[in-house]
Design an enzyme around this catalytic site. Structure first.
Site, mmCIF file in Angstrom:
data_model
loop_
_atom_site.group_PDB
_atom_site.id
_atom_site.type_symbol
_atom_site.label_atom_id
_atom_site.label_comp_id
_atom_site.label_asym_id
_atom_site.label_seq_id
_atom_site.Cartn_x
_atom_site.Cartn_y
_atom_site.Cartn_z
ATOM 1 N N GLY A 1 22.508 -18.495 -9.799
ATOM 2 C CA GLY A 1 22.171 -17.846 -11.062
ATOM 3 C C GLY A 1 23.277 -18.007 -12.095
ATOM 4 O O GLY A 1 24.229 -18.776 -11.890
ATOM 5 N N CYS B 1 24.997 -27.224 4.991
ATOM 6 C CA CYS B 1 24.640 -26.289 6.056
ATOM 7 C C CYS B 1 25.782 -26.185 7.066
ATOM 8 O O CYS B 1 26.670 -27.021 7.101
ATOM 9 C CB CYS B 1 23.378 -26.770 6.739
ATOM 10 S SG CYS B 1 23.476 -28.497 7.161
HETATM 11 C C1 LIG Z 1 16.965 -17.972 -1.941
HETATM 12 C C2 LIG Z 1 17.642 -19.311 -2.033
HETATM 13 C C3 LIG Z 1 17.443 -20.247 -1.014
HETATM 14 C C4 LIG Z 1 18.042 -21.486 -1.076
HETATM 15 N N1 LIG Z 1 17.805 -22.395 -0.085
HETATM 16 C C5 LIG Z 1 18.318 -23.649 -0.170
HETATM 17 C C6 LIG Z 1 18.009 -24.639 0.795
HETATM 18 O O1 LIG Z 1 17.261 -24.413 1.752
HETATM 19 N N2 LIG Z 1 18.552 -25.873 0.646
HETATM 20 C C7 LIG Z 1 19.362 -26.194 -0.402
HETATM 21 O O2 LIG Z 1 19.806 -27.336 -0.504
HETATM 22 N N3 LIG Z 1 19.673 -25.268 -1.343
HETATM 23 C C8 LIG Z 1 19.173 -24.020 -1.250
HETATM 24 N N4 LIG Z 1 19.472 -23.083 -2.224
HETATM 25 C C9 LIG Z 1 20.357 -23.453 -3.329
HETATM 26 C C10 LIG Z 1 19.569 -23.818 -4.589
HETATM 27 O O3 LIG Z 1 18.734 -24.940 -4.362
HETATM 28 C C11 LIG Z 1 20.509 -24.098 -5.772
HETATM 29 O O4 LIG Z 1 21.340 -25.186 -5.434
HETATM 30 C C12 LIG Z 1 21.381 -22.918 -6.131
HETATM 31 O O5 LIG Z 1 20.656 -21.714 -5.997
HETATM 32 C C13 LIG Z 1 21.932 -22.989 -7.549
HETATM 33 O O6 LIG Z 1 20.896 -23.089 -8.497
HETATM 34 P P1 LIG Z 1 20.277 -21.815 -9.309
HETATM 35 O O7 LIG Z 1 21.429 -21.089 -9.922
HETATM 36 O O8 LIG Z 1 19.333 -22.412 -10.296
HETATM 37 O O9 LIG Z 1 19.599 -20.974 -8.289
HETATM 38 C C14 LIG Z 1 18.891 -21.810 -2.169
HETATM 39 C C15 LIG Z 1 19.095 -20.869 -3.178
HETATM 40 C C16 LIG Z 1 18.492 -19.634 -3.135
HETATM 41 C C17 LIG Z 1 18.733 -18.648 -4.248
#
Ligand SMILES: Cc1cc2nc3c(=O)[nH]c(=O)nc-3n(C[C@H](O)[C@H](O)[C@H](O)COP(=O)(O)O)c2cc1C
Ligand SMILES: Cc1cc2nc3c(=O)[nH]c(=O)nc-3n(C[C@H](O)[C@H](O)[C@H](O)COP(=O)(O)OP(=O)(O)OC[C@H]3O[C@@H](n4cnc5c(N)ncnc54)[C@H](O)[C@@H]3O)c2cc1C
Ligand code: FES
Lengths: 299, 258
Positions: free
Chosen positions: A211, A124
């Site tokens: 993604g 963050c």
């Molecule tokens: C809409 C959205 C909100 C997210 N919010 C957080 C969050 O609050 N804290 C966090 O550690 N990661 C957050 N992420 C990151 C995801 O947990 C993950 O690390 C990232 O999207 C990659 O994985 P994926 O490709 O399966 O989405 C967020 C991702 C998305 C798409």
């Protein structure tokens, strides 16, 4: 299966920020087969997040800048209680803060709702620095992790940003501070512009990519972390099918987290964990742990 | 999908605070009740139900909607959609009841168009604060139309619920409801007492962040149903025992009672 101090129902975990702002939504993902669920990242004060658009599907994945909207620990203890009462999937509380004191305050205040584990979102914005993130500074990650580990009696996982030159130095800092697992990766810094109006599409102008587009980045980060760490690595980024999950595990992940893929299918956890089981059977492995990091031996 | 750059081709002033914007983008495949995310460049992106294949009908309430009211023909907005689950479509020979409060007439109007085209008999109860704010009365003219106004400036003085109490619903096959949540909940209670809430569909509002079913900001207790994806239209049976009528959440996720 026991991974990094918690008993997962299977190796597919709901990633933070996805269906994670209410207890009911988390419980729904638990009922849909998630091996554990991670909450939205919770901070010290309520936050509205950035203006919309905050998440847009692109050709290659998704870009988001939610801006960490959350009701703070004050509102969230109740939600954790609800989630825990409605699903038996372990609950991992994701937390953030601008410095060690804030992280620790949030962790302590959430303890009464009995999360099974904490995940520190050190990706963050950096309150003490200038726009970089807390997670780009190994000393700060060490300080934050130490402080939270000392304050709580459950395992602490640390989730890293890929937006650094050397992710292993951050992973080592967290491990030496007592992290039970390292989670990688958070989103990859990115931007999308509307060519017709000229406006950046996200309300925050730029944001994080997730993604399918980020999977190779995540696989490489997990591979590198597995090389240098003793604690388990949890792989996340771009997993949409069981083949992706297996790839992440071969790179070094003991379990995986799934985020964006929930967009296409809320039943994704059950499907992927069944696919993993079939793969393990086909190749004669008795458990998921047996394939974590296997590709490192292929030389 | 990225937002579709859409040019405003026509603006209709429906009432002092409500305008319909027509675009050069046509959502032919949209089902009545589905919404689009409307991006007002430099301000915000907010959900709006399609009030027609290429139109939205907007009530001015805050930043984004006020900015929309400053735009004219030839200006652009970004549109993403159509998203969500819309209404079920009535079959020929069925009896239909529409209940709309204020700008809640917008999501239901495309259904009224279909009903009219197919010659299905429908009864509409339209409510608003005053006669100026009754929307789309000509689109709803496909059978009996009852109007209620809070100030008595037209039709019955009172609320749509007063009219509904005196309306026989025993032969109605489908009831469609949209309006302020307090109004919808009162309608729900009346219809539930008659055990016809399961023939009723409600179009709900919650704060939308992603709008595409990922973040969970719009999910309702206790099942975690996402208004942006599993809704915004819900059958009355799905809403029984839920937060509907009791509370919603603000943009930070904190509960706000109605
Ligand atoms: C809409 C959205 C909100 C997210 N919010 C957080 C969050 O609050 N804290 C966090 O550690 N990661 C957050 N992420 C990151 C995801 O947990 C993950 O690390 C990232 O999207 C990659 O994985 P994926 O490709 O399966 O989405 C967020 C991702 C998305 C798409
Ligand atoms: C599925 C759905 C369909 C809708 N259809 C219509 C329609 O056809 N016509 C119409 O006039 N209005 C409609 N609305 C309501 C409309 O989205 C809000 O009036 C609009 O977002 C206000 O934006 P603002 O910036 O002008 O107001 P703000 O000053 O930002 O806020 C005023 C109020 O608007 C609501 N709001 C603001 N941002 C959002 C958001 N991202 N998501 C949901 N609500 C928000 C909140 O309740 C807030 O209290 C719909 C809402 C939903 C959820
Ligand atoms: S607004 Fe994100 S899930 Fe509905």
């Amino acid at each position: 299966m026991k991974v990094a101090g918690i008993e997962l129902k299977n190796p597919t975990i709901l990633a933070s920020g996805i269906m994670g702002t209410t207890g009911a939504a988390l419980a729904r993902m638990g009922r849909n087969g998630a091996g554990a669920v991670v909450t939205k990242s919770i901070g010290p004060v309520p936050k509205k997040g950035h203006n919309n658009p905050s998440m847009v599907e692109l050709e290659c994945g998704y870009i988001n800048a939610m801006g960490l909207p959350n009701p703070s620990y004050l509102g969230f203890c109740e939600e954790i209680g609800i989630a825990k009462s409605k699903t038996d999937a372990p609950l991992i509380a994701s937390i953030f803060g601008g410095n060690a004191a804030e992280f620790t305050e949030v962790a302590k205040r959430l303890l009464s709702s009995k999360p099974d584990c904490f995940e520190l979102n050190v990706s963050c914005p950096h309150a003490e620095g200038y726009g970089a993130s807390v997670g780009t500074d190994p000393d700060l990650v060490h300080e934050i992790t130490t402080s939270v580990v000392d304050a709580v009696d459950v395992p602490v996982w640390v989730k890293l940003t890929p937006n650094v030159t050397d992710i292993t130095s951050i992973g080592r800092a967290a491990e030496s501070a007592g992290a039970s697992a390292i989670v990688a990766i958070n989103t990859v810094r990115g931007m999308a512009i509307d060519i017709h109006s000229g406006y950046p599409i996200l309300g925050n102008r730029f944001g994080g990519l997730s993604g399918p587009a980020v999977k190779p980045v995540a696989v490489k980060c997990v591979y590198d972390l597995y090389e240098v760490l003793d604690v388990p690595v949890i792989g996340v980024g771009g997993i949409t099918c069981w083949e992706d999950a297996i790839e992440m595990m071969l790179a070094g992940a003991s379990a995986v987290e799934i985020g964006s893929a929930v967009h296409d299918d809320t039943q994704i956890f059950e499907k992927i964990s069944k696919g993993i089981d079939t793969y393990l059977q086909k190749y004669g492995y008795s458990k998921a742990e047996d394939i974590a990091g296997l590709s490192h031996e292929m030389i | 999908m990225r937002p579709i750059h859409s040019k405003i081709t026509e603006i209709v002033e429906e009432s002092p605070n409500v305008r319909t914007f027509f675009f050069d983008t046509q959502f032919d495949e949209a089902i009545p009740g589905q919404f689009v995310m409307v991006w007002v460049h430099g301000t915000d992106e907010v959900p709006m139900t399609l009030s027609g294949k290429n139109s939205i009908t907007v009530q001015k309430v805050g930043d984004a909607t006020s900015r929309m009211f400053e735009l004219g023909i030839g200006d652009h907005m970004g549109l993403r959609g159509p998203f969500g689950r819309g209404f079920t479509i009535p079959r020929n020979g069925e009896n239909v009841l529409f209940i709309a409060g204020g700008v809640g007439a917008a999501p239901i109007a495309p259904l009224a168009d279909i009903v009219k085209m197919r010659g299905i008999e429908a009864h509409a109860i339209l409510g608003a604060r005053c006669c100026d704010e009754i929307l789309f009365r000509e689109r709803f003219a496909c059978g009996r139309v009852d109007i209620t106004t809070d100030d008595g400036s037209e039709g019955r003085s009172g609320f749509v619920t007063d009219q509904l109490t005196e309306t026989d619903t025993s032969n109605i096959n489908r009831i469609y409801v949209c309006g302020p949540e307090i109004m919808m909940y009162k309608v729900f209670e009346i219809l539930k007492a008659r055990n016809v809430h399961v023939k009723t569909e409600f179009s709900l509002h919650r704060y939308f962040k992603c709008g595409i079913g990922v973040c969970g900001a719009c999910s309702m207790d206790p099942e975690g149903l996402r208004v942006c994806r599993d809704g915004p239209v819900f059958n009355g049976g799905e809403l029984e025992g839920s937060e509907f009528g009791h509370y919603e959440r603000d943009s930070s996720g904190r509960k706000c009672r109605f």
